[in-house]
Motif scaffolding. Structure first.
Motif, PDB file in Angstrom:
ATOM      1  N   GLY A 211       0.867  -1.144   0.004  1.00 51.86           N
ATOM      2  CA  GLY A 211      -0.023  -0.061  -0.033  1.00 51.86           C
ATOM      3  C   GLY A 211       0.985   1.103  -0.167  1.00 51.86           C
ATOM      4  O   GLY A 211       0.527   2.274  -0.533  1.00 51.86           O
ATOM      5  N   ARG A 212       2.148   1.337   0.738  1.00 53.02           N
ATOM      6  CA  ARG A 212       2.827   2.340   0.719  1.00 53.02           C
ATOM      7  C   ARG A 212       3.601   2.635  -0.466  1.00 53.02           C
ATOM      8  O   ARG A 212       3.614   3.740  -0.957  1.00 53.02           O
ATOM      9  N   SER A 213       3.819   1.413  -1.190  1.00 51.68           N
ATOM     10  CA  SER A 213       4.199   1.494  -2.710  1.00 51.68           C
ATOM     11  C   SER A 213       3.410   2.307  -3.572  1.00 51.68           C
ATOM     12  O   SER A 213       4.010   3.023  -4.159  1.00 51.68           O
ATOM     13  N   TYR A 214       2.441   1.925  -3.427  1.00 49.67           N
ATOM     14  CA  TYR A 214       1.009   2.383  -4.363  1.00 49.67           C
ATOM     15  C   TYR A 214       1.161   3.882  -4.062  1.00 49.67           C
ATOM     16  O   TYR A 214       1.171   4.676  -4.953  1.00 49.67           O
ATOM     17  N   ARG A 215       1.031   4.462  -2.718  1.00 46.17           N
ATOM     18  CA  ARG A 215       0.780   5.616  -2.518  1.00 46.17           C
ATOM     19  C   ARG A 215       1.999   6.621  -2.997  1.00 46.17           C
ATOM     20  O   ARG A 215       1.930   7.727  -3.362  1.00 46.17           O
ATOM     21  N   GLN A 216       3.228   6.009  -2.681  1.00 50.01           N
ATOM     22  CA  GLN A 216       4.363   6.884  -3.003  1.00 50.01           C
ATOM     23  C   GLN A 216       4.524   6.921  -4.435  1.00 50.01           C
ATOM     24  O   GLN A 216       4.849   7.822  -5.271  1.00 50.01           O
ATOM     25  N   GLY A 217       4.177   5.881  -5.172  1.00 48.91           N
ATOM     26  CA  GLY A 217       4.226   5.732  -6.889  1.00 48.91           C
ATOM     27  C   GLY A 217       3.218   7.009  -7.141  1.00 48.91           C
ATOM     28  O   GLY A 217       3.566   7.529  -8.293  1.00 48.91           O
ATOM     29  N   MET A 218       2.031   6.892  -6.691  1.00 53.66           N
ATOM     30  CA  MET A 218       0.833   7.704  -7.127  1.00 53.66           C
ATOM     31  C   MET A 218       1.581   9.186  -6.779  1.00 53.66           C
ATOM     32  O   MET A 218       1.378  10.095  -7.746  1.00 53.66           O
ATOM     33  N   SER A 219       2.181   9.540  -5.653  1.00 56.40           N
ATOM     34  CA  SER A 219       2.725  10.998  -5.486  1.00 56.40           C
ATOM     35  C   SER A 219       3.824  11.463  -6.326  1.00 56.40           C
ATOM     36  O   SER A 219       3.464  12.587  -6.995  1.00 56.40           O
ATOM     37  N   TRP A 220       4.392  10.637  -6.769  1.00 50.74           N
ATOM     38  CA  TRP A 220       5.658  10.923  -7.665  1.00 50.74           C
ATOM     39  C   TRP A 220       5.061  11.012  -9.134  1.00 50.74           C
ATOM     40  O   TRP A 220       5.537  11.809  -9.735  1.00 50.74           O
TER      41      TRP A 220
ATOM     42  N   ILE B 124       1.895  12.284  -9.638  1.00 48.76           N
ATOM     43  CA  ILE B 124       1.586  13.510  -9.621  1.00 48.76           C
ATOM     44  C   ILE B 124       2.654  14.583  -9.754  1.00 48.76           C
ATOM     45  O   ILE B 124       2.459  15.634 -10.467  1.00 48.76           O
ATOM     46  N   PHE B 125       3.830  14.476  -9.179  1.00 52.63           N
ATOM     47  CA  PHE B 125       4.810  15.212  -9.266  1.00 52.63           C
ATOM     48  C   PHE B 125       5.234  15.473 -10.706  1.00 52.63           C
ATOM     49  O   PHE B 125       5.390  16.606 -11.098  1.00 52.63           O
ATOM     50  N   SER B 126       5.203  14.373 -11.558  1.00 54.55           N
ATOM     51  CA  SER B 126       5.736  14.422 -12.939  1.00 54.55           C
ATOM     52  C   SER B 126       4.604  15.151 -13.724  1.00 54.55           C
ATOM     53  O   SER B 126       5.020  16.184 -14.449  1.00 54.55           O
ATOM     54  N   GLU B 127       3.465  15.165 -13.264  1.00 53.79           N
ATOM     55  CA  GLU B 127       2.478  15.950 -13.755  1.00 53.79           C
ATOM     56  C   GLU B 127       2.519  17.246 -13.598  1.00 53.79           C
ATOM     57  O   GLU B 127       2.340  18.190 -14.417  1.00 53.79           O
ATOM     58  N   ILE B 128       2.910  17.751 -12.453  1.00 56.50           N
ATOM     59  CA  ILE B 128       3.243  19.024 -12.096  1.00 56.50           C
ATOM     60  C   ILE B 128       4.451  19.758 -12.978  1.00 56.50           C
ATOM     61  O   ILE B 128       4.288  20.857 -13.533  1.00 56.50           O
ATOM     62  N   MET B 129       5.548  18.935 -13.215  1.00 61.22           N
ATOM     63  CA  MET B 129       6.599  19.318 -13.943  1.00 61.22           C
ATOM     64  C   MET B 129       6.140  19.483 -15.232  1.00 61.22           C
ATOM     65  O   MET B 129       6.577  20.325 -16.082  1.00 61.22           O
ATOM     66  N   PHE B 130       4.873  18.740 -15.734  1.00 62.78           N
ATOM     67  CA  PHE B 130       4.548  18.756 -17.230  1.00 62.78           C
ATOM     68  C   PHE B 130       3.939  20.217 -17.376  1.00 62.78           C
ATOM     69  O   PHE B 130       4.165  20.928 -18.260  1.00 62.78           O
ATOM     70  N   PHE B 131       3.043  20.454 -16.314  1.00 68.12           N
ATOM     71  CA  PHE B 131       2.415  21.968 -16.382  1.00 68.12           C
ATOM     72  C   PHE B 131       3.334  22.968 -16.285  1.00 68.12           C
ATOM     73  O   PHE B 131       3.066  23.923 -16.648  1.00 68.12           O
ATOM     74  N   ALA B 132       4.525  22.794 -15.644  1.00 68.38           N
ATOM     75  CA  ALA B 132       5.547  23.571 -15.370  1.00 68.38           C
ATOM     76  C   ALA B 132       6.147  24.258 -16.469  1.00 68.38           C
ATOM     77  O   ALA B 132       6.558  25.190 -16.820  1.00 68.38           O
ATOM     78  N   ALA B 133       6.304  23.204 -17.435  1.00 66.69           N
ATOM     79  CA  ALA B 133       6.722  23.494 -18.957  1.00 66.69           C
ATOM     80  C   ALA B 133       5.988  24.446 -19.549  1.00 66.69           C
ATOM     81  O   ALA B 133       6.501  25.665 -19.902  1.00 66.69           O
ATOM     82  N   PHE B 134       4.534  24.408 -19.362  1.00 66.43           N
ATOM     83  CA  PHE B 134       3.709  25.436 -20.085  1.00 66.43           C
ATOM     84  C   PHE B 134       3.897  26.753 -19.212  1.00 66.43           C
ATOM     85  O   PHE B 134       3.645  27.796 -19.817  1.00 66.43           O
ATOM     86  N   PHE B 135       3.585  26.598 -18.123  1.00 68.82           N
ATOM     87  CA  PHE B 135       3.680  27.761 -17.075  1.00 68.82           C
ATOM     88  C   PHE B 135       5.023  28.556 -17.448  1.00 68.82           C
ATOM     89  O   PHE B 135       5.129  29.945 -17.730  1.00 68.82           O
ATOM     90  N   GLY B 136       6.066  27.866 -17.655  1.00 67.40           N
ATOM     91  CA  GLY B 136       7.469  28.434 -18.066  1.00 67.40           C
ATOM     92  C   GLY B 136       7.349  29.171 -19.424  1.00 67.40           C
ATOM     93  O   GLY B 136       7.808  30.244 -19.269  1.00 67.40           O
ATOM     94  N   ALA B 137       6.628  28.550 -20.442  1.00 64.27           N
ATOM     95  CA  ALA B 137       6.378  29.334 -21.532  1.00 64.27           C
ATOM     96  C   ALA B 137       5.703  30.416 -21.595  1.00 64.27           C
ATOM     97  O   ALA B 137       6.191  31.563 -21.705  1.00 64.27           O
ATOM     98  N   LEU B 138       4.800  30.449 -20.268  1.00 63.35           N
ATOM     99  CA  LEU B 138       3.693  31.583 -20.430  1.00 63.35           C
ATOM    100  C   LEU B 138       4.636  32.816 -19.788  1.00 63.35           C
ATOM    101  O   LEU B 138       4.776  34.081 -20.105  1.00 63.35           O
ATOM    102  N   PHE B 139       5.407  32.487 -18.768  1.00 62.78           N
ATOM    103  CA  PHE B 139       6.079  33.561 -18.006  1.00 62.78           C
ATOM    104  C   PHE B 139       7.337  34.159 -18.916  1.00 62.78           C
ATOM    105  O   PHE B 139       7.568  35.266 -18.971  1.00 62.78           O
ATOM    106  N   TYR B 140       7.887  33.027 -19.736  1.00 57.66           N
ATOM    107  CA  TYR B 140       9.015  33.679 -20.519  1.00 57.66           C
ATOM    108  C   TYR B 140       8.686  34.603 -21.729  1.00 57.66           C
ATOM    109  O   TYR B 140       8.951  35.740 -21.841  1.00 57.66           O
TER     110      TYR B 140
END
Lengths: 293, 529
Positions: A83-92, A94-110
């Motif tokens: 269960g801990r493996s699954y939860r940690q996997g899911m958290s990471w 979601i983190f990768s998804e945040i970084m995907f959005f970060a690319a587009f926010f980066g483009a917006l700011f730049y």
């Protein structure tokens, strides 16, 4: 803690689903790669069909994989450690998804902070403006591009504000549903989960309305320069994530109806709830930087 | 020692695994998946190498003689993509799959089915990339860095396939990285505290963080290329308010951590091999851990040193120059620690150690040329010359690739249960060592003299050097066939049987299981003291 460490970790036997999923992704990539070219360049081809086939195989894989997973989980094969493996996997994930959005926010700011002012002659770019884009003035929202495309900006009042409220409330109801699950109050759980789903669907509906408004009334399109680009890419990918989140919530609703999940055994529910909060947070950031400021 | 290993060896009969191809297609076993990754990486290494041979054949003499310039561009592009995403990264992921669970005393990777998925989507991605070369108009020809507007305005229609295949490679890497992180966080044997973790595990943990942080940014970059090319957006087009230089910012925000993704696991491997063959403990273990973490953090704030000539403001040029130079401090800590580990050790020169020593010397050369490139005013001269090519091939071929070879020699007896053929190994090492320097060292000279990279022709004064570079290239390529023969021999179980410990200075949990490692290991976690 150390007691649990000695619990046997569940290493699943061979499974057919990953390789089915690999075939699906292969078909999707080949199909999408051809479909994009065919649909935008007006060529003949089978890209659309291959893409559809890939999506069907992916759907079959998801159903099969999750069915096996749910059966194993209900059979009590999973340990607390898993269960801990699954939860940690899911958290990471979601983190990768945040970084995907970060690319587009980066483009917006730049584009907003650097590219557009430079095109208007800021920093050491006086000649860029003078020679290449004479008369271009920096502004945001960029309603007139250096190339001369014009558009109107999307305001934050009205639909976007309503949508923000809806998504924020849905995050709260999702939390209430989770609390009800922990307390074993099934009726409350169903009620709040149902409300969350309805709010998600309303959000998506209003988002479509907003796009129609943008295209028809404002002339704000995907092709309207970087303002339109960042607007549609950010809200579009966010909408895609809300769609996925809503689907996950619907699946959770049916599982709840079947009597799944309790205080101990609730990974899928928890993951969906995290995912929902994540799309909510992304929206808030998006609302501030894309709409308001 | 060997008798203990032999006794344990007999316990293998309860390993049930299906025979034939289905075993590999459906497997959830970390050792099987590690093997698949490693073979895939090796095949891709040979494919990408064959493309390098085409490049070197064309550059053997000045003038255009063997291939069309457009095909030459496709070769440089796909060579780079394959070596980065198809050879080096999967090889490291394969090593992580095989070794991380063994090193931390875990029964398998944390998410075994996802592990299978993250491997099996890779061959599809590369099938798409390679088959795009045969399309009308050819495959991607804009360099592995796919700078806009080369990849948007001026590219051919295989670009869409390129974009989606990169998406799949990214998905694969992210899932692989999530698996590594969760395995390390959640499945260490009791007593395996953070500061007792083997260096390879540490370096891979930090690598996995980098992967999850930057692969999605790459996905964002290729998506913007796709929409710019096909759907009329103008992220990288000034007419719409965008900026082609922004592409480089986004790409290198991914790209620079990416180069550390390809070298940090190498640091881990070397930190195992040097102590083993020096028969000493690793000097400065905790400083190694902190140095690895510092390199990873710094890797996020140096990306624009790839872009000194794009006309950034002076402040940015200065910032990225100094931040880049700062990285040489933790890297220097590492090289110092390896040398200090060998100091007064009782060193023996088996093949893993030979490759590790070659790594330390040659990687350091690559590091120094990197330091030269970091100096902004000097980079104006070096930018886009063969000096850059020399630099990154020293860190990637004699760095990353040599470390992978060292790792294979080091752990092959554990995987196959047989020692490698020592004669073949010596031939492989010396042929590679001599030819790789013949191949890459003169590139420094032609680069400093002004020969530009990625051009199929060159001025006459570079002819002699290029002839020798090409000869070195062909020799290095052929030398790898010796390695192929050696690996096939060991995997067909030909050779002297290996003991469980294999090397007499080796320490760690992976050396406590028999050789070859049984199909399932550590089903109950060992106690680490």
């Amino acid at each position: 803690m150390s007691e649990q460490q000695y619990e046997k970790y569940y290493v699943p036997e061979q499974s057919v689903w990953p390789i089915v999923g690999a075939v699906a992704l292969f078909l999707i990539a080949v199909g999408a790669g051809n479909f994009v070219v065919e649909s935008t360049k007006g060529k003949e081809g089978y890209g659309g069909w291959i893409l559809t086939a890939g999506l069907v195989v992916l759907l079959v894989m998801l159903i099969g994989w999750f069915r096996d997973q749910i059966e194993e989980s209900m059979a009590g094969k999973y340990s607390a450690q898993l269960g801990r493996s699954y939860r940690q996997g899911m958290s990471w994930f979601i983190f990768s998804e945040i970084m995907f959005f970060a690319a587009f926010f980066g483009a917006l700011f730049y584009t907003r902070m650097i590219a557009v002012p430079w095109l208007a002659g800021e920093s050491n770019n006086a000649m860029t403006n003078e020679v290449l884009w004479p008369g271009f003035e920096a502004m945001w929202p960029l309603t007139q591009t250096p190339g001369g495309t014009t558009t109107q900006a999307m305001g934050w009042m009205g639909l976007p504000l309503v949508n923000t409220a809806i998504l924020l409330i849905s995050s709260v109801t999702a939390h209430f549903a989770h609390v009800a699950l922990e307390e074993g109050k099934r009726a409350r759980l169903k009620l709040f989960l149902g409300i969350t789903i309805v709010l998600g669907l309303i959000f998506l509906f209003l988002q479509v309305e907003e796009y129609v408004h943008a295209y028809r009334d404002l002339g704000l399109m995907l092709t309207s320069g970087v303002y339109g680009n960042t607007f549609f890419m950010l809200t579009g990918f966010h909408g895609l994530h809300v769609t996925l989140g809503t689907l996950m919530l619907i699946i959770m609703f049916f599982r709840v109806l079947k009597g799944h999940f309790d205080k101990e055994n609730q990974f899928a529910f928890q993951a969906t709830s995290w995912y929902w909060h994540f799309v909510d947070v992304v929206w808030v950031i998006l609302f501030v930087f894309v709409y308001i400021i | 020692m060997s008798s203990v290993a032999d006794d344990l060896h007999h316990d293998e009969h309860h390993d049930h695994k299906p025979a034939g191809i289905m075993r590999w297609l459906l497997t959830t076993n970390h050792k099987d998946i590690g093997t698949l990754y490693l073979w895939f990486a090796f095949i891709m290494f040979l494919v990408g190498g064959a493309m390098a041979m085409v490049i070197r054949a064309e550059l053997f003499q000045p003038g255009l003689q063997i291939v069309e310039p457009n095909f030459f561009n496709q070769m440089t592009t796909v060579h780079g993509l394959i070596m980065v995403f198809g050879a080096v990264m999967p090889a490291f992921t394969g090593l992580a799959n095989w070794m991380v669970p063994l090193m931390i005393g875990a029964p398998d990777m944390a998410l075994p089915r996802m592990n299978n998925w993250s491997f099996w989507i890779l061959p599809g991605a590369f099938l798409i990339l390679l088959s795009s070369l045969f399309l009308e108009g050819g495959g991607p020809n804009f360099g592995w860095t796919f700078y806009a507007p080369l990849s948007t305005t001026f590219s051919n229609d295989s670009t869409a396939l390129f974009v989606f295949s990169v998406h799949i490679m990214g998905i694969s890497s992210i899932m692989g990285a999530i698996n590594v992180i969760v395995t390390i966080f959640n499945m260490r044997a009791p007593g395996m505290t953070w500061m007792k973790m083997p260096m390879f595990v540490w370096t891979w943990l930090i690598t996995a963080f980098l992967l999850i942080a930057v692969m999605p940014v790459l996905a964002g970059a290729v998506t913007m290329v796709l929409t710019d090319k096909y759907f009329g957006t103008s992220f990288f087009d000034a007419a719409g308010g965008g900026d082609p230089v922004m592409f480089q910012h986004i790409f290198w925000f991914f790209g620079h951590p990416e180069v550390y993704i390809m070298i940090l696991p190498a640091f881990g491997i070397i930190s195992h091999i040097v102590p083993t063959f020096s028969r000493k403990r690793l000097f400065g273990y905790s400083s190694m851990v902190y140095a690895t973490a510092s390199i990873a953090l710094l890797s996020f704030i140096v990306w624009a040193h790839h872009m000194f000539t794009t006309g950034m403001p002076l402040f940015a040029e200065m910032f990225f120059m100094f931040a880049t130079m700062l990285i040489s401090v933790p890297t220097g800590v590492k090289v110092f620690n390896w040398v200090a580990t060998m100091w007064r050790g009782s060193i023996s020169y088996e093949m893993p150690m030979m490759f590790a020593l070659a790594f330390i010397v040659l990687f350091t050369i690559g590091g120094f040329s990197g330091l030269m490139l970091a100096i902004t005013p000097v980079d104006f001269q070096y930018h886009d010359t063969y000096f850059v090519v020399a630099h990154f091939h020293y860190v990637l071929v004699t760095g990353a690739v040599f470390s992978i070879m060292a790792a294979v020699y080091y752990w092959l007896p554990k995987w196959c249960g047989k020692m490698y053929d020592v004669t073949l190994a010596k031939w492989h090492f010396w042929c590679s060592m001599i030819s790789v320097n013949l191949l890459f060292f003169p590139m420094h000279f032609v680069g400093l003299a002004g020969m530009p990279r990625r051009i199929p022709d060159y001025a006459l004064q570079f002819a002699d050097f290029n002839k020798w570079i090409s000869i070195g290239g062909f020799a290095f390529g052929l030398s790898q066939l010796i390695f192929l023969a050696l690996v096939i021999k060991a995997s067909r179980k030909i050779g002297e049987p290996a003991t469980a410990q294999v090397w007499d200075g080796a320490e760690g949990l992976e050396w406590e299981v028999p050789s070859p490692a049984p199909y399932h290991t550590f089903e109950t976690p060992p106690e680490v003291k």
